[in-house]
Design a protein around this motif. Structure first.
Motif, short mmCIF file in Angstrom:
data_model
loop_
_atom_site.label_atom_id
_atom_site.label_comp_id
_atom_site.label_asym_id
_atom_site.label_seq_id
_atom_site.Cartn_x
_atom_site.Cartn_y
_atom_site.Cartn_z
N GLY A 76 -9.21 10.86 -5.28
CA GLY A 76 -8.39 11.04 -3.98
C GLY A 76 -8.81 12.31 -3.29
N GLY A 77 -9.09 13.46 -3.86
CA GLY A 77 -9.69 14.68 -3.55
C GLY A 77 -11.00 14.34 -2.53
N CYS A 78 -11.93 13.41 -3.15
CA CYS A 78 -13.12 13.22 -2.63
C CYS A 78 -12.87 12.36 -1.39
N ARG B 270 -10.12 12.39 0.68
CA ARG B 270 -9.71 13.15 1.73
C ARG B 270 -10.90 13.93 2.35
N GLU B 271 -11.74 14.60 1.28
CA GLU B 271 -12.63 15.52 1.97
C GLU B 271 -13.34 14.79 2.84
N LYS C 215 -1.14 10.58 3.46
CA LYS C 215 -0.93 11.11 2.18
C LYS C 215 -0.11 10.13 1.31
N ALA D 67 -6.97 11.34 -9.34
CA ALA D 67 -6.78 12.68 -8.56
C ALA D 67 -7.95 13.15 -8.08
N GLU D 68 -8.79 13.10 -8.74
CA GLU D 68 -10.28 13.64 -8.41
C GLU D 68 -10.94 12.55 -7.27
N SER E 239 -5.05 9.40 -1.37
CA SER E 239 -5.94 9.70 -0.64
C SER E 239 -5.98 11.24 -0.47
N VAL E 240 -5.58 11.94 -1.66
CA VAL E 240 -5.31 13.36 -1.65
C VAL E 240 -5.66 13.67 -3.17
N ASN E 241 -5.87 14.76 -3.47
CA ASN E 241 -5.82 15.18 -4.89
C ASN E 241 -4.49 15.40 -5.67
N SER F 256 -5.91 12.27 6.32
CA SER F 256 -5.67 11.27 5.39
C SER F 256 -4.30 11.13 5.19
#
Length: 284
Positions: free
Chosen positions: A87-89, A91-92, A113, A84-85, A133-135, A111
């Motif tokens: 994926g958040g990076c 996406r950012e 999803k 999850a982490e 590719s997301v959190n 991104s």
């Protein structure tokens, strides 16, 4: 050998597209953006890789954003990392970029999803864990010794979400076990012969009708029309039977909004105790 059919997906189609026997000719246009997704295996040990290409500079910012996002995912990957982490990076990094068109309009990049990276196991391209590719992904972690495809998709002019579109060209057995005797009794002779060919040649690796036609011609193992409109599509009916009983799964092309553009980059990484090794990156 081949691990799965080489995908050649254009424009809004992000994944799972290739040409079937009997399809109308397709021509690349100067403004197209393509995703080339390919894989190889040695005794079932799979490497999965993808890149995007275009002939027009209008796609450069989108492709660079998605490539940077994939590289960010690779940098973050490792034993004990939370998907999850990562994926958040991803996406950012991707959504920090924009597409600047020649007419002055600025198009956001999203991104995609519901397309994810994934863990890989012998003879199994998707082995249970996903890398979005997301959190998202809860407490799922990468573990030492695992093989992962770090794979990201981005969309410009779309919504960052894909749906099925068009006829399937990617197929895969749902498992190595044979169908039940009841299910087998419902199959025609052609479907039974096709299932035997799939199990012998592809096992649980993905395949496409083009490869089925090539293998059938090599072995002369399946009856097919010698001429006429159905000569190149003889595989369609028996393959549909196998999908209907759940012995084979079809994977249709996946597309964002019509008229948008999508890009993809992917590498396979091995998570070692002390480092993350990228297995598909060459000197180029």
């Amino acid at each position: 050998g081949w691990a799965f059919p080489t995908g050649l997906s254009l424009n809004e189609v992000a994944a799972h597209d290739t040409v079937n026997p009997g399809d109308a000719p397709r021509w690349l246009l100067p403004t197209d953006i393509g995703k080339l997704d390919f894989g190889v295996h040695v005794e079932g040990h799979i490497l999965d890789c993808a890149f995007s290409f275009a002939f027009d500079g209008m796609h450069d910012e989108l492709m660079q954003a998605v490539k940077d996002a994939t590289n960010e995912g690779i940098r973050r990957a490792g034993p004990d990392a939370l998907v999850a982490e990562i994926g958040g990076c991803i996406r950012e990094v991707m959504e920090a970029a924009e597409v600047h068109r020649s007419d002055g309009k600025v198009i956001p990049i999203y991104s995609i999803k519901n397309l994810t990276g994934h863990s890989i196991a012998p003879y199994k391209i998707h082995s249970g864990k996903g890398l979005p590719s997301v959190n998202f992904g809860g407490n799922v972690r990468m573990l030492a010794g695992e093989l992962w495809a770090v794979e990201t998709f981005g969309s410009a002019g779309g919504v960052g979400y894909v749906v099925h579109c068009g006829d399937s060209s990617h197929f895969m057995r749902t498992g190595a076990e044979p169908p039940s005797s009841f299910m087998m009794s419902a199959l025609t002779g052609g479907a039974k012969s096709l299932l035997e060919l799939i199990d012998r040649r592809f096992s649980t690796l993905a395949f496409c009708p083009r490869w089925v036609v090539q293998e059938a011609a090599r072995c002369q193992s399946l009856p097919k029309p010698s001429s006429g409109a159905d000569a190149q599509k003889w595989w369609a009916s028996p393959l549909r039977e196998l999908c209907n009983i759940g012995a084979v799964m079809s994977y249709p092309p996946l597309a964002d909004l019509p008229g948008c553009h999508t890009a993809q980059y992917e590498h396979t990484v091995l998570l070692r105790e002390g480092c993350t090794e990228v297995l598909t990156r060459g000197s180029d």
